[in-house]
Design a protein around this motif. Structure first.
Motif, short mmCIF file in Angstrom:
data_model
loop_
_atom_site.label_atom_id
_atom_site.label_comp_id
_atom_site.label_asym_id
_atom_site.label_seq_id
_atom_site.Cartn_x
_atom_site.Cartn_y
_atom_site.Cartn_z
N GLY A 144 0.79 -1.23 0.00
CA GLY A 144 0.00 0.00 0.00
C GLY A 144 0.81 1.27 0.00
O GLY A 144 0.27 2.35 -0.27
N PHE A 145 2.13 1.17 0.29
CA PHE A 145 2.94 2.39 0.26
C PHE A 145 4.39 2.16 -0.15
O PHE A 145 5.18 3.11 -0.21
CB PHE A 145 2.88 3.12 1.60
CG PHE A 145 3.52 2.41 2.77
CD1 PHE A 145 4.64 2.93 3.38
CD2 PHE A 145 2.99 1.23 3.28
CE1 PHE A 145 5.23 2.30 4.47
CE2 PHE A 145 3.56 0.59 4.36
CZ PHE A 145 4.70 1.13 4.96
N ALA A 146 4.77 0.93 -0.48
CA ALA A 146 6.14 0.67 -0.92
C ALA A 146 6.45 1.39 -2.23
O ALA A 146 7.57 1.87 -2.45
CB ALA A 146 6.36 -0.83 -1.09
N LYS A 147 5.44 1.48 -3.11
CA LYS A 147 5.65 2.19 -4.36
C LYS A 147 5.94 3.67 -4.09
O LYS A 147 6.84 4.27 -4.69
CB LYS A 147 4.45 2.03 -5.28
CG LYS A 147 4.71 2.48 -6.71
CD LYS A 147 3.43 2.55 -7.52
CE LYS A 147 2.79 1.21 -7.73
NZ LYS A 147 1.60 1.30 -8.63
N GLY A 148 5.17 4.26 -3.18
CA GLY A 148 5.40 5.65 -2.83
C GLY A 148 6.78 5.86 -2.25
O GLY A 148 7.47 6.83 -2.57
N THR A 259 -5.26 5.05 -0.70
CA THR A 259 -5.90 3.81 -0.26
C THR A 259 -6.88 4.06 0.88
O THR A 259 -8.02 3.56 0.87
CB THR A 259 -4.83 2.80 0.18
OG1 THR A 259 -3.98 2.49 -0.93
CG2 THR A 259 -5.48 1.52 0.69
N ALA A 260 -6.45 4.81 1.89
CA ALA A 260 -7.31 5.06 3.05
C ALA A 260 -8.59 5.79 2.64
O ALA A 260 -9.69 5.47 3.13
CB ALA A 260 -6.55 5.88 4.10
N LEU A 261 -8.49 6.77 1.75
CA LEU A 261 -9.67 7.52 1.34
C LEU A 261 -10.58 6.67 0.45
O LEU A 261 -11.81 6.84 0.47
CB LEU A 261 -9.27 8.80 0.61
CG LEU A 261 -8.42 9.79 1.41
CD1 LEU A 261 -8.15 11.05 0.61
CD2 LEU A 261 -9.07 10.13 2.73
#
Length: 318
Positions: A144-148, A259-261
């Motif tokens: 969910g955030f590794a790409k970021g 993702t959260a939104l």
């Protein structure tokens, strides 16, 4: 090809030698991240997840610890809607494998068992490089955030090498710096309805744009479609949202907030956006209604305009 997508780099005004050096270094860095953080292939993360399941403390890699700390922070500020500890839930839905997920969906009993275990990154205790979990049901998945994180790391590397005009694009999730010659970088926001372009935006940076949509990873079973953005509160794919785009200088925050939104949906996204500190948001719901914050609304040029566009100021009310 890393993190399940093609990463494209465009540099403006850099010499071929500088570009080749930067590309080689970023390629090496990305491949290491992909190996070490992979959720279902042998690497540092799988070693950690196996130790957690066996209720063992384990010494892990510093990069894993940094991602855990980031994940804990993001879980807190998203009110639990972004939760990197849901690896077991992703697994029972079939989204932790190289092959495309297929039906049938998991049983209601297996979903309920997962819900009753309440895995959270906040169950993890960190002491130096040692990690221990008070909950063996925690299974970390940094997808969910590794790409970021990786896109941000690439941007930092380019800047340290004196390259100031570029775009790092990981399958439509991207960061830009500087300009494309005499003009800003022009990017497209994907339309989840048909895979085309929903809108375009011009960015000069430092700015990042990340999108979570229900059109990227999914399977059909019977007459229903099941996507991979799972709601930690229900155990099922989040409802009522088609896509969310977040623009922010911080790529990790933009990635996680999208993702959260998405999980928050039309009813709760404003509250979660305020809590996470993001103010450039575009949410498209399942009725083709777009909710967009004022700052982003002024920058968007629609290619395929939604049925209705609602501009939503984010007040400071709790």
């Amino acid at each position: 090809f890393v993190f399940g997508t093609i990463v494209e780099l465009k540099l403006w005004g850099a010499s071929k030698e500088a570009a080749d050096d930067a590309f080689a270094e970023i390629q090496h860095m990305f491949q290491g991240m992909h190996r070490d953080w992979h959720a279902w292939r042998r690497g540092h993360l799988q070693d950690l997840n196996e130790a957690i399941a066996e209720n063992r403390a384990i010494r892990t890699d510093p990069s894993i610890l940094e991602l855990i700390r980031l994940g804990q922070h993001l879980e807190r500020i998203s009110h639990g809607l972004f939760n990197p500890a849901i690896g077991n839930l992703l697994n029972i839905w079939g989204f932790q494998q190289d092959e495309a997920a297929q039906g049938p969906p998991p049983s209601a009993q297996s979903i309920q068992r997962w819900l009753s275990s309440s895995p959270s990154t906040l169950d993890l205790q960190l002491e130096g490089l040692v990690v221990h979990s008070v909950n063996p049901a925690v299974r970390l998945d940094f997808g969910g955030f590794a790409k970021g994180y990786s896109v941000g790391a690439a941007a930092q590397l380019l800047e340290t090498q004196g390259i100031n005009d570029f775009i790092v694009n990981a399958g439509g999730d991207l960061c830009v710096r500087g300009k494309h010659g005499q003009r800003p970088w022009r990017i497209g926001i994907r339309d989840p309805r048909d895979g085309g372009v929903l809108a375009s935006i011009e960015l000069t940076g430092p700015a990042c744009a990340f999108t979570s949509g229900d059109d990227q990873r999914y399977f059909k079973f019977g007459d229903k479609r099941y996507h991979h953005i799972l709601d930690p509160g229900t155990g099922y794919p989040a409802q009522r949202t088609r896509s969310v785009t977040v623009v922010n200088a911080d790529p990790v925050l933009a990635d996680a907030a999208a993702t959260a939104l998405f999980v928050a949906g039309p009813a709760r996204w404003e509250k979660i956006a305020r809590s996470m500190g993001v103010d450039e948001v575009l949410l498209l719901d399942d009725a083709d209604v777009a909710y967009v914050t004022p700052d982003l609304a002024r920058q968007l040029s629609y290619v395929q305009k939604p049925a209705k566009v609602i501009v939503v100021p984010l007040s400071n009310a709790p």
